[in-house]
Write an enzyme that holds these catalytic residues in place. Structure first.
Site, short mmCIF file in Angstrom:
data_model
loop_
_atom_site.label_atom_id
_atom_site.label_comp_id
_atom_site.label_asym_id
_atom_site.label_seq_id
_atom_site.Cartn_x
_atom_site.Cartn_y
_atom_site.Cartn_z
N GLY A 157 0.83 -1.19 0.00
CA GLY A 157 0.00 0.00 0.00
C GLY A 157 0.87 1.24 0.00
N GLN A 177 3.02 10.18 0.93
CA GLN A 177 4.32 9.50 0.99
C GLN A 177 5.19 9.83 -0.22
OE1 GLN A 177 2.43 5.50 2.00
NE2 GLN A 177 4.34 5.38 3.13
N CYS A 220 5.68 0.16 7.35
CA CYS A 220 5.34 1.29 6.48
C CYS A 220 6.57 1.63 5.64
CB CYS A 220 4.96 2.49 7.35
SG CYS A 220 4.54 3.95 6.41
N LEU A 221 6.36 1.93 4.36
CA LEU A 221 7.48 2.27 3.48
C LEU A 221 8.16 3.57 3.91
CD1 LEU A 221 5.93 1.33 0.01
CD2 LEU A 221 7.61 0.03 1.34
N HIS A 267 -4.57 1.55 7.26
CA HIS A 267 -3.22 2.11 7.44
C HIS A 267 -2.98 3.24 6.42
CE1 HIS A 267 1.32 1.71 7.96
NE2 HIS A 267 1.21 2.37 6.83
N GLU A 268 -3.31 2.98 5.15
CA GLU A 268 -3.08 3.98 4.11
C GLU A 268 -3.98 5.20 4.31
OE1 GLU A 268 -0.44 3.64 2.62
OE2 GLU A 268 -0.19 1.51 3.01
N HIS A 278 -2.62 7.82 6.64
CA HIS A 278 -1.62 8.74 6.05
C HIS A 278 -2.28 10.02 5.54
CE1 HIS A 278 2.19 6.57 6.03
NE2 HIS A 278 1.61 5.48 5.60
NI NI Z 1 2.47 3.56 5.64
#
Ligand code: NI
Length: 174
Positions: A46, A51, A94-95, A136-137, A140
């Site tokens: 995701g 991000q 998370c990235l 989660h996304e 953000h």
């Molecule tokens: Ni994340």
């Protein structure tokens, strides 16, 4: 499609609230496909627009794992219209916080309304892993990171270490 740079925490761009998308025009559709390419390359399941430094309410997710058939979802303006009382605990990563993983408790099942890449209004139901990734996304989009759910001591430790790593990486690339 083009890959974009993923912002690593701590960074003020990850803490901003994103704005609603009016319509999926060419620029937004390009952003969505770029985000998908960036997510697959990472690799991740995701990615949210902030991000990659764009403060619009857009996320991309693909809950397929391993050898499962790819199942990409390009999502704008997601709204959770129902969520289960039952909660589940999942370990999240998370990235934007590479190499850190923490348990987070969230509703197990959700129903979501959104706009897809063709500007069509859609609805989906998700549970388990898929539900976790979407939630989660979506966090953000309101400047919330998974570390915001852990103790402040743990959170500041993780962010301090990431800050140090970023500094070292910047020096090495000089
Ligand atoms: Ni994340």
């Amino acid at each position: 499609m083009a890959k974009r740079d993923i912002i690593i925490a701590p960074d003020p761009r990850l803490k901003k609230t994103c704005i609603t998308v009016d319509t999926i025009d060419g620029e937004t559709a390009t952003l969505m496909t770029d985000m998908l390419e960036t997510m697959y390359a990472a690799p991740g399941v995701g990615l949210a627009a902030p991000q990659v430094g764009v403060h619009k309410r857009i996320i991309v997710v693909d809950p397929a794992r391993g050898k499962e058939t790819p199942n990409p979802h390009l999502i704008a303006n997601p709204v959770i219209v129902w969520s289960s009382d039952e909660t589940k605990v999942h370990e999240e990563g998370c990235l934007s916080l590479p190499l850190y993983y923490e348990d987070v408790t969230r509703p197990d099942r959700i129903r979501l309304q959104y706009l897809d890449e063709n500007n069509a209004e859609r609805e989906l139901e998700a549970d388990g892993f898929f539900s976790v990734v979407i939630q989660h996304e979506m966090d953000h989009l309101d400047g919330v990171l998974f570390v915001d759910y852990v103790s402040s001591i743990k959170r500041s430790m993780i962010l301090r270490k990431l800050k140090k790593t970023k500094k070292q990486m910047a020096q090495e690339s000089d």
